[in-house]
Design an enzyme around this catalytic site. Sequence first.
Site, PDB file in Angstrom:
ATOM      1  CG  ASP A  48     -33.979 -20.296  73.257  1.00 34.63           C
ATOM      2  OD1 ASP A  48     -33.900 -20.281  74.505  1.00 34.63           O
ATOM      3  OD2 ASP A  48     -35.059 -20.168  72.649  1.00 34.63           O
ATOM      4  CG  HIS A  54     -22.071 -14.932  50.195  1.00 36.63           C
ATOM      5  ND1 HIS A  54     -21.339 -13.870  49.716  1.00 36.63           N
ATOM      6  CD2 HIS A  54     -21.166 -15.925  50.405  1.00 36.63           C
ATOM      7  CE1 HIS A  54     -20.057 -14.208  49.617  1.00 36.63           C
ATOM      8  NE2 HIS A  54     -19.927 -15.451  50.022  1.00 36.63           N
ATOM      9  CE1 TYR A  77     -36.829 -26.291  72.969  1.00 39.65           C
ATOM     10  CE2 TYR A  77     -35.078 -27.625  72.030  1.00 39.65           C
ATOM     11  CZ  TYR A  77     -36.223 -26.860  71.875  1.00 39.65           C
ATOM     12  OH  TYR A  77     -36.749 -26.667  70.618  1.00 39.65           O
ATOM     13  CG  HIS A  96     -18.874 -19.265  53.440  1.00 43.48           C
ATOM     14  ND1 HIS A  96     -19.150 -18.097  54.106  1.00 43.48           N
ATOM     15  CD2 HIS A  96     -18.438 -18.896  52.211  1.00 43.48           C
ATOM     16  CE1 HIS A  96     -18.893 -17.070  53.318  1.00 43.48           C
ATOM     17  NE2 HIS A  96     -18.465 -17.522  52.156  1.00 43.48           N
ATOM     18  CG  HIS A 110     -16.509 -13.127  53.019  1.00 43.18           C
ATOM     19  ND1 HIS A 110     -15.326 -13.798  52.850  1.00 43.18           N
ATOM     20  CD2 HIS A 110     -17.421 -13.802  52.285  1.00 43.18           C
ATOM     21  CE1 HIS A 110     -15.514 -14.826  52.042  1.00 43.18           C
ATOM     22  NE2 HIS A 110     -16.772 -14.839  51.684  1.00 43.18           N
TER      23      HIS A 110
END
Lengths: 234, 234, 234, 234
Positions: free
Chosen positions: B123, B100, B232, B98, B174
Amino acid sequence: MSADKFAVIRKSAYEANIRLPKLGLILFTFGNVSVADRNLGMFAIKPSGVSYDELSPESMVVVDFDGKVIDGKLRPSSDTLTHAVLYKKWTNIGSIVHTHSTYATAWAQSLRDIPIYGTTHADHLTCDIPCASPMDDNMIQGNYEHETGNQIINCMNWKRLDYGEVEMILVGNHGPFTWGKTADKAVYNSAVLEELAEMAFLTEKINPDAKRMKESLIRKHFERKHGPGSYYGQ
Amino acid sequence: MSADKFAVIRKSAYEANIRLPKLGLILFTFGNVSVADRNLGMFAIKPSGVSYDELSPESMVVVDFDGKVIDGKLRPSSDTLTHAVLYKKWTNIGSIVHTHSTYATAWAQSLRDIPIYGTTHADHLTCDIPCASPMDDNMIQGNYEHETGNQIINCMNWKRLDYGEVEMILVGNHGPFTWGKTADKAVYNSAVLEELAEMAFLTEKINPDAKRMKESLIRKHFERKHGPGSYYGQ
Amino acid sequence: MSADKFAVIRKSAYEANIRLPKLGLILFTFGNVSVADRNLGMFAIKPSGVSYDELSPESMVVVDFDGKVIDGKLRPSSDTLTHAVLYKKWTNIGSIVHTHSTYATAWAQSLRDIPIYGTTHADHLTCDIPCASPMDDNMIQGNYEHETGNQIINCMNWKRLDYGEVEMILVGNHGPFTWGKTADKAVYNSAVLEELAEMAFLTEKINPDAKRMKESLIRKHFERKHGPGSYYGQ
Amino acid sequence: MSADKFAVIRKSAYEANIRLPKLGLILFTFGNVSVADRNLGMFAIKPSGVSYDELSPESMVVVDFDGKVIDGKLRPSSDTLTHAVLYKKWTNIGSIVHTHSTYATAWAQSLRDIPIYGTTHADHLTCDIPCASPMDDNMIQGNYEHETGNQIINCMNWKRLDYGEVEMILVGNHGPFTWGKTADKAVYNSAVLEELAEMAFLTEKINPDAKRMKESLIRKHFERKHGPGSYYGQ
């Protein structure tokens, strides 16, 4: 009066000042930090126009809350009287930071409060970040830096904001001022303000109809970090 | 229970956490990584409000999938219950991040999904990056972090997205959450999301009539990197 | 066939590849450089999906102009066939760079040519930077990377552009490709393109009615640096 | 004529030039600084097209105020005649800087003056930063770099600006030129101009109705730093 008693605030002011360019908040000499000693009724502040590379604890200038230079060989920051006014009126703050950081200054130049769009903002304050109006001409032509301090305090009072909860403001056409109980907190607030200013700018560009976050979510996030039931940090 | 069994996830969580500021995704303490041990049914997560400079493997807090602290001297991240909910429901993920980060958070504050405008996006996933709506007031006032996890899962379900294919989401107002089988992948996804968020912002500013990329090209690019015929990587 | 004959292009390709992240043009593995040896009819290219930190001259893969791997232990970049097509058709180029640099990719996602707004642009090319249309579905579902090369060549031909004068293009919804006689020039062109893309974006935001620069000034600046009467450089 | 007499300006020009990439104002070789010796009637300037990594004091080229090369092994910057014209007409300047810095160049490409929106701007000059119009075709096809100098001077004269007070200008479709009594001041002005250009761009995006700052505040800030009653600096 022995200069020794100023060693702590000088060191603290020096260390806080040199963090500003490291945080990307300062170009050349466009900013200053001061740190107060409430027992002495004085603060140490950056000397005016001296490059951040050339600062030392000894070069910090000690000034009282009326803006009178008490100790130091150099001239203090030209914004010294603004700091003095804030220390005198707001008796619980220990440090003040002024920068011309890019996004916060752009909002100040736009004469707009920064709307509270998300939890990053609400983690720090529950209202829009206020932008004080430019002063009347008689204030500008009078004791300008002193009046800048008054303008900040008047704006906070007029908007019924508590300087202990809202530790940042924009001065219209000028730039941001932040404060806090400690130098660490005041510098932290400057960096947070710059980040919030950039995020709010982008939010409005991505969604021109973006709305302020709702009150229940503002309250929740602020109370996670602040107040009696807070559970953020150690 | 010996703390030794936690050494691997603590080290992994520590190393993943300190990558966030290096990747430019974190200001101060605005983020956290956790790493799970599926055999133990526990995860290690950043302690709350501790500076990234001061972290160590030992400071990581071990928590079970109900959010109960099992081992560690510090309080875990205030977002711990969100992580716990996701680990409990999504049994194939090994790490959650998480942040910001600036552009992703701006999209979250805009309450908009990030449209899929190009192959950089395809991708990694074949749909717009979802933005979960802000929660109802009763969820906010209830077990907030737990409900944040539920809101993420509900949004994914409602949009019929597979958490094994779509490893990133925005929580409205958020910020971003990403995940993956490993800490490396979850951190990678956070940096990719930030880049996609910036590119999509610029795309719309350069061409306000920009259209989502067509399905045939989305499919082609995703299948180059993922699925049975992928070619890839090594 | 001795691998020694590939040492020069491998070293050159390696050195060019590791410059991309230093120039801020690459996140993780989002790009690749190749360098050709015209006598051998082969080129060395980055291996697919390998982190830039882990590259070495030896890890570069040698491929011929039909895209057949000639030497190397790893799988070459998934974009290898695009490079091969360009080397085969454009017999005077010695190096190709592909990135997903932020601003250039945003223009590619916008499906717009980058208008020539100033002398920074005209110092390098005299026309708008072309953006090739996304391919038809049958091209996408066919030999995709090969067709990407064809799409680039067709766009250049259709716009009557000379690959010796215009060394950069955007592939719609994808990102930029640049080339040059040497690896240094091809990498240089990628960084220049990214800068031009950012400047053009800003120009249109500052003045929505901005006009392309007039032809006389375009000609003058290009000829200062290129052609018989040039007087730029040593 | 002994080369020794040029050692001071060569060293000064060298040191000023290598500051440009450190300040983020230069990509590759897109810029140049010169430093004049008023007694000799000559200036030292960056050689054309040489990478900033490869510069040395000895590589600086010495030129007189008519643009004639007096000393040096390399060809001087292609912009040398523009510098020469400015030194010849403006007898109080000691250094000139030309860059293609991103935001300032975008304003130049927009053909707009940069409005004075705040005190950061007024701390340095009291008017909008002028943008000289692109030249007529006959000037472009004539002695182009010489005419660029004339265009700058004509723009300043037409707007009745004093080169001792306004030390920066944009050349339309081209980019910024700044100057000053010393190399330090001229380089400083280039970095300040770039920052003002970014702030003004953001100000207009945040508030499309943003107004120029009022005259009383402009005057106050300029006079804090400049003129007889100034109290900024030591």
